[in-house]
Design an enzyme around this catalytic site. Structure first.
Site, short mmCIF file in Angstrom:
data_model
loop_
_atom_site.label_atom_id
_atom_site.label_comp_id
_atom_site.label_asym_id
_atom_site.label_seq_id
_atom_site.Cartn_x
_atom_site.Cartn_y
_atom_site.Cartn_z
N LYS B 78 5.11 -4.62 5.79
CA LYS B 78 4.31 -4.46 3.95
C LYS B 78 4.44 -5.88 2.65
O LYS B 78 5.57 -5.68 3.46
CB LYS B 78 3.93 -3.39 3.36
CG LYS B 78 2.82 -2.93 2.95
CD LYS B 78 2.65 -1.91 1.69
CE LYS B 78 1.14 -1.56 1.23
NZ LYS B 78 0.69 -0.56 0.68
N SER B 153 -3.48 0.97 1.46
CA SER B 153 -3.29 0.07 1.10
C SER B 153 -2.27 -1.01 1.56
O SER B 153 -2.48 -1.73 2.23
CB SER B 153 -1.59 -0.33 -0.63
OG SER B 153 -1.76 0.46 -0.58
N SER B 177 -1.69 5.76 1.22
CA SER B 177 -1.93 4.35 1.72
C SER B 177 -1.09 3.92 3.41
O SER B 177 -1.30 2.21 3.66
CB SER B 177 -1.26 3.54 0.50
OG SER B 177 -1.57 3.57 -0.51
#
Lengths: 100, 487, 480
Positions: B78, B153, B177
């Site tokens: 990420k 996310s 997330s």
């Protein structure tokens, strides 16, 4: 607690945000903010007398570090790399509009 | 014939060990798949093709090293992980051109274990969001339906695994997330115990909640990925100073050895019909196999969303104070004075959700409101922790839905932040508590969208949590491959 | 209008004497180019996390104990939020509740000749900000983060001080204590010891405090005194003219000798303190506390007494205690040469001034304590005259040479060889018949002239006492 445009602006100022000049945007933002804060007021119902606040789940942490230089690998020239990121520089200084 | 990109992490590792294919072949296959599918799912912010191929060739030259857990395995991380040699943006315009001057501990450990980092994946700005739509660089699409969100996310990470671009990925979980996008995309996601994995070099959102963890196609693969990164790090003072067990070679559990607690508040919640249907079936499969399912009570869970958003936003409001345009990142050109430099930079550089949480966090910490909001929320946090601890005395793990609805159409809730916050109800209590959680695909709805379920465990129980996850996997239907138009 | 009296409280910031910064391993201090001692942590890069320096905790606890305060076994760091270009994270990491130290006191000489205890409210740790330089030509403010993250303790007094004299006395006593403990290097010119002064006036006898002014960032004892006196006059004048004192932050302009309001902030501060989630609580175990207690040197008063008993003068004692490391140096030398008075004089008259000139610490002087002891020994043995010793000192200090060897090499030892002395005596008697006649006639005062002549002949290497005695003997021999 009720949030209006004034309190939203006061928070924005503390947080160094510029909420913009459009009154309609500001009204919408204050309304959203107010709805969120109104929802948070549910906490008032919780019975918390004598409950110790929990700020973090951390447990069994190691103690402080020794007072010695301990650098991760490949840190040579780090100061230069940091300075290269500066949006504005004067020599080796970071630079902003003059304060006083 | 099976393509290399279709293999899971363990299969890739086995194939490399047996010299069925080389690291370069595997990396090239994944890069090709990534390039073909990326226009449809947009999971990546930066593809590190040259570095990846160079590393792959280098590993091939030196030969397999069995002491390195992730030798030759292509992964994504990420874009909140600091990595040298590529921008680290956290999905924010504020950092669109920012190059980190150091590497996250997780990234360093992945590399040390021989992993190949193929790309940095998309996310909601500063990991604040549940749909990846708050990325400054546009949303990621769900591999099962390109008109729907992948969750967030860590939506890019989940889509890169579910879209078969890579066999494994790293994301972060502050309020769900990792687990929620894993559920919405149909892969496995593990949120480790707070304090298990170093946060050093992970761009902070809520410091007492943030935890990095793996996403992969099996629970065992998540265990292998966790093994490579877990454990004490001199650079994160909040880490637990305790040994790391073996997550890879655990004794398999028998279904009838497991007692799972089902929190009444979640299972009785208003679940989407497709979610309810898949989960009912999944529950039946467990009962049939001999698992002991009991109902448990989490009486204070109704306060969880409020407590979480107060505490996490408070931390976020000051974690994001450093984005002031002075030392790095975006700066509004030609500000009249310092105040304007700050306000215009932050207004332009930071997106709407980040700004909303900064305002909320500033408010709950401000003079006159601290006691009623911030401190009160911290007290409620303890109540919720006590509830979960009490429930976990009656069972091995808690079992809960991950999301009340399946992946939703892009743009559905952009104007309704409060509803989106409330949608995190079933993931964020675990972050208030600090324990580990594992999200596992439970099946596919009639709408052809994946539905996930999650296990929650006591702090530091990841080894048995992964074993329990393997039991669920073995009993629940294996998802087919999502059909992604390739270019 | 009733008579008004000042109420003064101090917030003292002392830079802790550590090698590295409070939360990262960058060197704390050192004169280097701007933005050299910086890393991702002290410049607030995305993803960086703080790591507490254990030495800083020990030093803060040491200061607390030495000041009679209570060290809290559990204390917390908090984020203090505000925006300023020299503050990289947008917050300072400080301690609010509980701090590392609570309570304590320090007694100062009061105006009436007695002692007055100044109570301390708290001692806490925090990180320093960077430095802003204002570049008028370019119309920019320039930022150097070398100092950002350097560890400080803040010592907050109760408002127990009532005059500029007491405040200065307090600061000097505190400074000398912290320096002696090596909690801080305390170099005022480097800003390593600085303070904010809170000052208000109240009617005499009343317990109601007036509105206070806060004078920021004073780094000289003299300026503290001047600023307080000015502020007392300013506030008194305001009350007398019926005006109102505003609560404000002031800056002391030492060139004009007056305080001036800092440009009024556009809003009230709201620091939004909350526990710093990146740092675990600071724990100080009882074992650690006991260790620190045992490491504490005896109180200054006890040391002063014992030094005076050794025959050291008050000035000498003060000089030894005020200069960091001087006391340890002295004691090391004293072990080798147990004549305190002679050593003390050498330290005060030669060694300390030379250190000041060269800007070095006692510990790093190339002339170690053993060398100073050797020099003292040469003097006390009568090998070296005072003059010869003092002439020789700069070279010894500079090179760290062994005094005995140098004296040997230069032939500087006092001449004690009898025949050489007798030779000079004969020469003096032969060369000054008139004076000798006068002496023999009873004008004995002329002896000192003759001794002087002898010393000249010897180029100072003769022992004056011995020369005088031998010359007298020779003259008396002439009578018979």
């Amino acid at each position: 607690m009720t949030i209006n445009t004034d309190s939203a602006l006061a928070m924005a100022r503390l947080a160094r945000l510029d909420l913009g000049a459009e009154p309609a945007d500001l009204t919408k933002l204050a309304e959203d903010f107010d709805r969120i804060v109104a929802y948070m007021d549910i906490l008032a119902e919780a019975e918390t007398a004598g409950i110790e606040p929990m700020y973090s789940p951390m447990e069994n942490t190691a103690g402080p570090r020794p007072d010695e230089v301990l650098e991760p690998e490949g840190s040579a020239g780090k100061a230069e790399l940091i300075l290269e990121q500066a949006p504005e520089r004067v020599g080796r200084f970071f630079s902003v509009p003059r304060i006083f | 014939m099976t393509q290399l990109w279709q293999l899971n992490l363990a299969q890739c590792s086995e194939g490399l060990k047996n010299k069925d294919f080389s690291v370069t072949e595997l990396t090239e296959a994944c890069l090709k798949r990534l390039t073909e599918t990326e226009p449809a799912i947009k999971s990546c912010l930066a593809v590190l093709e040259d570095q990846a191929l160079e590393t792959a060739r280098d590993l091939d030259r030196r030969g397999n090293d069995s002491s390195r857990l992730l030798w030759g395995l292509p992964l994504t991380v990420k874009d909140v992980f600091c990595l040298k040699g590529a921008p680290t943006t956290a999905g924010s315009r504020q950092l669109s051109d920012y190059y980190s001057v150091f590497e996250a501990t997780v990234v360093r450990r992945l590399k040390a274990h021989g992993a190949i980092i193929l790309a940095k994946t998309n996310c909601d700005e500063f990991a604040m969001g549940s749909s990846t739509e708050f990325s400054a660089f546009g949303p990621t699409r769900n591999p099962w339906d390109r008109q729907r969100v992948p969750g967030g996310s860590s939506g890019g990470a989940a889509a890169s695994v579910a879209g078969f671009q890579v066999p494994g990925a790293f994301g972060t979980d502050t309020g769900g997330s990792i687990r929620q996008p894993a559920a919405l995309c149909g892969c496995v996601g593990l949120k480790p115990t707070y304090g298990r994995v170093s946060r050093y070099g992970i761009i902070a959102y809520g410091s007492s909640f943030d935890q990095a963890g793996p996403l992969a196609r099996t629970a065992a693969d998540c265990g292998r990925l966790l093994q490579a990164v877990a454990g004490p790090d001199a650079y994160d003072a909040t880490l637990a100073d305790c040994p790391v067990p073996d997550f890879v070679n655990q004794r398999p559990l028998k279904p009838n050895e497991l007692t799972l607690g089902l929190p009444r508040q979640f299972w009785n919640a208003d679940l989407h019909p497709q979610v309810a249907k898949v989960l009912d079936e999944a529950r039946n499969l467990l009962t049939k196999a001999g698992l002991n399912l009991i109902e448990v009570d989490l009486p204070n869970i109704k306060y969880a969303v409020a407590a979480y958003y107060i505490l996490a936003s408070a931390e976020a409001s000051t974690n994001l104070a450093r984005y002031d345009g002075v030392r790095y990142g975006f700066r509004q050109p030609d500000p009249g004075d310092l105040m304007e430099l700050y306000t215009k930079t932050r207004q332009t550089g930071l997106g709407p959700e980040a700004r909303r949480r900064i305002l909320l966090g500033t408010f709950v910490l401000s003079s006159g409101y601290y006691e009623a909001y911030y401190r009160k929320a911290a007290q409620v946090r303890r109540l919720i922790k006590n509830d979960i601890e009490a429930a976990l005395t009656r069972c091995h793990f808690l079992l809960a839905p991950v999301s009340a609805i399946p992946a939703w159409p892009l743009g559905s809730f952009l104007d309704d932040p409060l509803t989106v916050y409330q949608m995190d109800l079933m993931t964020l209590p675990l972050n208030l508590y600090g324990g580990p959680g594992l999200s596992v695909p439970a099946g596919l709805g009639d709408d052809n969208l994946p539905v996930g379920a999650q296990l929650w465990g006591k702090p530091m129980s990841e080894a048995s949590l992964i074993s329990a996850g393997r039991v669920l996997e073995s009993l629940w239907p294996k998802l087919p491959e999502p059909q992604i138009p390739v270019i | 209008m009733s008579e008004m009296e000042p109420v003064i409280g101090l917030e003292v910031h002392a830079q802790l004497n550590t090698r590295t910064k409070l939360f990262c391993a960058c060197p704390a201090g050192g004169s280097v180019e701007p933005n050299t001692h910086i890393c991702e942590i002290c410049t607030g890069q995305p993803g960086a996390l703080p790591r507490l320096n254990g030495r800083a905790v020990e030093l803060a606890a040491k200061a607390t104990l030495a000041l009679g305060g209570q060290v809290n076994g559990y204390s917390l760091f908090a984020r203090k939020n505000y925006f300023y270009p020299d503050l990289p994270n947008g917050f300072q990491t400080s301690q609010l509740d509980p701090p590392i130290g609570t309570g304590g006191s320090l007694s100062v000489a009061a105006g009436d000749g007695g002692r007055k205890a100044i109570r301390l409210n708290r001692i806490h740790m925090e990180d320093d900000a960077g430095k802003c330089v204002h570049d008028e030509k370019r119309d920019r403010t320039l930022i150097d983060l070398n100092r950002a993250g350097v560890p400080l303790i803040e010592i907050v007094t109760e408002p127990d001080l009532s005059s500029s004299r007491e405040a200065m006395e307090f600061l000097k006593t505190l400074h000398s204590l912290l320096v002696r403990l090596e909690v801080t290097k305390g170099r005022l010119e480097e800003g390593e010891f600085r303070c904010d002064v809170n000052i208000s006036l109240k009617p005499k006898g009343s317990s109601v405090l007036g509105v206070r002014g806060e004078i920021k960032n004073l780094n000289s004892f003299k300026f503290v005194g001047q600023a307080i006196d000015y502020e007392i006059r300013r506030q008194s004048a305001l009350y007398e003219s019926g005006g109102r004192v505003e609560q404000q932050t002031l800056h002391f302009d030492h060139l004009k000798g007056e305080t001036r309001a800092l440009r009024s902030k556009e809003e009230a501060h709201d620091y939004r303190y909350f526990p710093q989630p990146d740092l675990p609580p600071v724990l100080v175990s009882r074992v650690k506390l006991r260790e620190i207690v045992q490491s504490l040197p005896p109180p200054a008063d006890t040391i002063k007494e014992s030094y005076k008993e050794l025959g050291l003068k008050e000035d000498t004692v003060t000089a030894l205690l005020d200069r960091p490391g001087a006391q340890a140096y002295f004691e090391e030398a004293f072990k080798r040469f147990p004549e305190a008075k002679r050593l003390g004089t050498l330290m005060v008259e030669l060694f300390l001034p030379a250190l000041r000139q060269s800007g070095t610490d006692p510990q790093s002087a190339v002339m170690g304590p053993a060398k100073l002891a050797a020099l003292a020994r040469l003097m006390s043995d009568g090998v070296l005259t005072k003059k010869a010793a003092y002439d020789l000192f700069p070279e010894l200090f500079e090179t760290g040479a062994d005094p005995r060897q140098l004296v040997e090499a230069r032939g500087l030892s006092r001449v004690r060889d009898e025949s050489t002395l007798q030779g000079w005596i004969m020469e003096v008697i032969a060369g000054h018949p008139e004076e000798v006649k006068k002496y023999l006639a009873g004008q004995t005062k002329i002896l000192s002239f003759l001794v002087g002549q002898l010393m000249r002949l010897s180029r100072g290497t003769a022992d004056p006492q011995k020369a005088s005695a031998s010359l007298t003997q020779a003259l008396e021999d002439l009578r018979s």
